[in-house]
Design a protein around this motif. Structure first.
Motif, short mmCIF file in Angstrom:
data_model
loop_
_atom_site.label_atom_id
_atom_site.label_comp_id
_atom_site.label_asym_id
_atom_site.label_seq_id
_atom_site.Cartn_x
_atom_site.Cartn_y
_atom_site.Cartn_z
N ILE A 76 -10.97 8.28 -3.59
CA ILE A 76 -10.96 7.94 -5.01
C ILE A 76 -10.94 6.43 -5.20
O ILE A 76 -11.66 5.87 -6.05
N ALA A 77 -10.10 5.73 -4.41
CA ALA A 77 -10.00 4.27 -4.54
C ALA A 77 -11.34 3.60 -4.26
O ALA A 77 -11.71 2.63 -4.93
N ARG A 78 -12.07 4.13 -3.27
CA ARG A 78 -13.37 3.54 -2.95
C ARG A 78 -14.40 3.87 -4.01
O ARG A 78 -15.21 3.02 -4.38
N GLU A 79 -14.40 5.12 -4.51
CA GLU A 79 -15.34 5.49 -5.55
C GLU A 79 -15.12 4.69 -6.82
O GLU A 79 -16.08 4.33 -7.53
N TRP A 97 -5.92 -0.67 -4.75
CA TRP A 97 -5.38 0.55 -4.13
C TRP A 97 -5.85 0.71 -2.69
O TRP A 97 -5.13 1.24 -1.84
N GLN A 98 -7.08 0.25 -2.39
CA GLN A 98 -7.53 0.31 -0.99
C GLN A 98 -6.60 -0.51 -0.10
O GLN A 98 -6.22 -0.08 0.99
N GLN A 99 -6.23 -1.69 -0.58
CA GLN A 99 -5.31 -2.55 0.22
C GLN A 99 -3.96 -1.88 0.40
O GLN A 99 -3.40 -1.85 1.50
N ASN A 100 -3.41 -1.31 -0.68
CA ASN A 100 -2.10 -0.66 -0.59
C ASN A 100 -2.14 0.56 0.33
O ASN A 100 -1.22 0.79 1.13
N LEU A 101 -3.20 1.37 0.22
CA LEU A 101 -3.30 2.58 1.04
C LEU A 101 -3.44 2.24 2.52
O LEU A 101 -2.87 2.91 3.39
N ASP A 160 -3.40 1.15 16.62
CA ASP A 160 -4.17 1.57 15.44
C ASP A 160 -3.57 1.02 14.16
O ASP A 160 -4.28 0.69 13.20
N ALA A 161 -2.24 0.91 14.12
CA ALA A 161 -1.58 0.34 12.94
C ALA A 161 -2.00 -1.10 12.74
O ALA A 161 -2.20 -1.55 11.60
N VAL A 162 -2.16 -1.85 13.84
CA VAL A 162 -2.59 -3.26 13.73
C VAL A 162 -3.95 -3.35 13.04
O VAL A 162 -4.18 -4.21 12.18
N VAL A 163 -4.89 -2.43 13.38
CA VAL A 163 -6.21 -2.44 12.76
C VAL A 163 -6.09 -2.22 11.25
O VAL A 163 -6.71 -2.92 10.44
N GLN A 164 -5.26 -1.24 10.82
CA GLN A 164 -5.07 -0.98 9.40
C GLN A 164 -4.45 -2.19 8.69
O GLN A 164 -4.87 -2.57 7.59
N TYR A 165 -3.42 -2.78 9.32
CA TYR A 165 -2.76 -3.93 8.71
C TYR A 165 -3.73 -5.10 8.54
O TYR A 165 -3.72 -5.78 7.50
N GLU A 166 -4.58 -5.35 9.54
CA GLU A 166 -5.50 -6.49 9.45
C GLU A 166 -6.55 -6.24 8.37
O GLU A 166 -6.91 -7.17 7.63
N GLN A 167 -7.06 -5.00 8.24
CA GLN A 167 -8.00 -4.70 7.15
C GLN A 167 -7.33 -4.86 5.78
O GLN A 167 -7.91 -5.39 4.84
N SER A 168 -6.07 -4.40 5.68
CA SER A 168 -5.33 -4.55 4.43
C SER A 168 -5.10 -6.02 4.11
O SER A 168 -5.19 -6.44 2.96
N LEU A 169 -4.82 -6.83 5.17
CA LEU A 169 -4.60 -8.27 4.96
C LEU A 169 -5.86 -8.95 4.46
O LEU A 169 -5.80 -9.84 3.59
#
Length: 707
Positions: free
Chosen positions: A273-276, A282-286, A302-311
């Motif tokens: 939904i956030a992407r659509e 919301w993408q950053q928060n999720l 894997d958490a590092v990858v998510q955190y870097e994309q969120s950053l």
């Protein structure tokens, strides 16, 4: 006009029916160039609000344009509204100090108008930002002021919104029952399935808050039920983005129930939904939430990858508070993976960003507002001059057609010439002032850069000093260990020969000789006890082993068995409540509680049976274990030195001891990442408080177990 503003503010989710946010933005951008005055101001307000969760920096730009326009309109009510919209854009950017300043300026501007409705709205905005800054007392005060206004006018919709904010505030304070009561008032006020479609989001938020409160209380099934009811209501909303917060809540509680497949399904739903909806907020928060989820399940890489994309998204959105949190998470996660260079790099970024937020935010805001004020003055002056020029032009055209007024026409031309010269001088003066202001801003920026350099030098010096202190402490601990270990054997030999001398030749000595011999033997035994305690102290933290799961209930059971003779001899009464399982070192925790219980038994009041109560309390980030007794207590003058090495708080002839026990306890607790303190009253007893951190890992339980 005030009514139009509030209609805009609270009616955006339902405006234009089921149109998407992008369609609304495109429509407003299309009509913006054709608007003037207050109509243009309202369009700028709407554009800023629509960009709040998609592009906070763009929202801030529209809010800044609106604030500049509001100054030129000379309308205090509109100016107060512009400050509010500016504050909301700073809120979306995570600049809470700047947002607070804007809301307070709006309230100051609105006060002389005696517009209670506008005041109530600004009180609500201040309450929200104070809650984000952790100033919960002021936040609750502002919410209650706004709520009183809407209740007086029996406006159920606005009253419900204030109750939802109050419920969210109680959730922050972990006052879960109060949060449930406030949210339940919303459901009772509007009905769980209100007939008015505009009330659906308020009821959905209330149900969501009730679910969050049950989740905080550990009632996960009830929490999930409320989240599902909230989600059903939000599905009726024309804006799918409203469903994301509830889906994120459902993901959290399913994760805690270890229903990982269902949790990940809700996460994918929310992210889709956030992407659509193209909601980068919301993408950053999720991504950040999912990184926490992966990290809790042991997938740190894997958490590092998510955190870097969120950053990356947080940087794109200029969400500095989110950048600060993500740098902290990345530093911790890299440390868990053993990549200490990356951990150090992210920790340094966190420090620099935090310092930047604290030191430059207020200065930049003041400079920005000062520039806006000067721009407003300049535009007002130019506008007045243009009006005068226009008036002079029409006068000139009229006088040119009248021959008998030739002299008046010449005077008008001369007046226009003087007016033009004056306008030119004023414009030049304004340009000079702007250039001077730019020079001042450049000088301030250089000062800020020098201050940052000085702070970096100070941080480097502090780190070097800490390294030297750590090396010195290690040398001292090594010395204490070697000295206490190597001195024990010759001291035992000395005591043994003194005892042998007493048995063989004690009868040949006179009373003074036997007394001296007894003093020597007892002094040796006391020295041996002192070395033994010193050896225990030096061994704390030297094991090198990895921490394991330690049941404090089992530790206390072993300590109680070891001290059974002292307990029986003194008639001591022990009560032990529920104890947690923690991550630590079995031997050190055993020594910690043995010292504390032994002290409580030893320092009891004469003719009073010792009573010792041990209990644990679970907190958000750890456990507090208290050991309370009814002993002789500690005088207030000595409490500050209770955990100091070799500091005996009572006379040696009254109570035996070396003065190392509590110092050893303090070292053990700190080696486990915790804190220790005490409260005491002479003649009434002592309570020792131990805080141990919660360890969120799959191998360590974080709940209380039976003793």
């Amino acid at each position: 006009m005030i009514r139009l503003f509030f209609l805009f503010l609270f009616g955006i989710p339902f405006w234009l029916g089921a149109q998407g946010i992008q369609a609304q933005i495109d429509s407003l951008r299309g009509i913006l160039p054709y608007q003037e005055g207050e109509a243009k101001l309202v369009v700028l307000f709407q554009l800023s609000e629509l960009h709040a969760q998609r592009s906070p920096q763009t929202a801030r730009d529209y809010a800044s344009d609106a604030l500049g326009l509001a100054f030129s309109l000379d309308n205090p009510a509109r100016l107060a509204q512009a400050f509010d919209v500016m504050g909301r854009s700073y809120h979306a950017l995570g600049k809470y100090i700047l947002a607070t300043d804007c809301f307070k300026r709006g309230l100051e501007t609105a006060k002389p108008l005696e517009n209670a409705k506008l005041d109530a709205h600004l009180y609500n905005s201040l309450g929200i930002i104070m809650s984000k800054r952790g100033n919960y007392h002021d936040a609750l005060d502002y919410f209650l002021k706004a709520k009183a206004y809407w209740e007086k006018r029996q406006n159920h919709g606005e009253t419900a919104k204030l109750l939802i904010n109050i419920s969210a505030l109680y959730l922050e304070l972990e006052a879960y029952q109060k949060a449930i009561d406030a949210a339940d008032q919303v459901v009772q006020l509007l009905g769980e399935k209100p007939t008015s479609r505009k009330m659906l989001p308020a009821v959905a938020m209330a149900l969501n808050n009730i679910g969050s409160a049950h989740e905080g209380l550990g009632l996960y099934d009830q929490a999930l039920d409320y989240y599902l009811r909230a989600w059903e209501l939000k599905q009726a909303s024309p804006r799918p983005i409203n469903q994301v917060s509830t889906l994120a809540s459902m993901f959290s509680v399913l994760h805690k129930q270890k229903r990982y497949y269902d949790a990940e399904e809700r996460y994918e739903q929310a992210m889709r939904i956030a992407r659509e909806e193209n909601s980068r907020y919301w993408q950053q928060n999720l991504m950040q939430i999912y990184g926490d989820y992966l990290r809790s399940r042991g997938a740190a890489a894997d958490a590092v990858v998510q955190y870097e994309q969120s950053l990356q998204l947080a940087r794109f959105l200029h969400a500095q508070q989110a950048c600060l949190d993500l740098n902290h998470r990345l530093a911790e996660t890299h440390a868990e993976l053993g990549d200490f260079s990356s951990a150090y790099r992210y920790a340094q970024r966190q420090i620099v960003l935090k310092d930047s937020l604290m030191n430059s935010e207020n200065q930049l805001h003041l400079q920005e507002l000062d520039a806006i004020y000067k721009l407003e003055d300049m535009e007002k002056t130019i506008g007045e001059l243009r009006q005068k020029e226009e008036l002079g032009r029409w006068q000139l055209y009229g006088l040119m057609g009248v021959a008998i007024l030739f002299v008046i026409a010449l005077f008008t031309v001369y007046s226009r010439y003087r007016l033009g010269r004056r306008s030119h001088r004023l414009l030049e003066q304004q340009h000079r002032e702007i250039r001077q202001q730019n020079l001042l801003l450049e000088d301030k920026n250089r000062q800020i850069a020098r201050q940052h350099a000085q702070m970096e030098d100070q941080s480097r010096a502090i780190r070097q000093q800490n390294d030297r202190l750590e090396a010195s402490n290690r040398d001292l601990e090594n010395f204490a260990y070697v000295a206490s270990h190597d001195l024990k054997e010759p001291l035992r030999t000395l005591i043994g020969y003194l005892q042998l001398l007493e048995r063989r030749n004690g009868d040949r000595l006179d009373e003074s000789g036997r007394t001296f011999l007894d003093f020597a033997r007892r002094g040796g035994e006391q020295m041996l006890e002192l070395l033994e305690d010193l050896l225990h102290y030096s061994r704390v933290g030297r094991g090198g082993a990895e921490p394991t799961r330690v049941s404090l209930a089992k530790v206390l059971e072993d300590v109680q068995q070891n001290l059974s003779k002292q307990i029986k001899d003194t008639g001591a009464i022990l009560t032990i409540g529920l104890m947690p399982v923690v991550s630590g070192y079995q031997t050190e925790l055993y020594l910690l509680f043995q010292n504390l219980l032994s002290n409580s038994i030893k320092f009891h009041r004469p003719e009073v049976l010792p009573q010792i109560h041990i209990q644990a309390r679970e907190e958000a980030d750890g456990y507090v274990i208290s050991v309370a007794d009814n002993g002789i207590g500690i005088d207030l003058n000595f409490q500050a030195e209770a955990f100091t090495m070799f500091k005996k708080l009572h006379q040696s002839h009254e109570y035996q001891g070396t003065g190392i026990g509590l110092a050893t306890c303090k070292k053990i607790v700190e080696n486990h990442g915790g804190e220790i303190s005490l409260t005491s009253e002479a003649g009434q007893g002592t309570t020792i408080y131990i805080w141990l951190p919660r360890v969120e890992a799959a191998s360590v339980s974080n709940t209380l177990g039976t003793a």
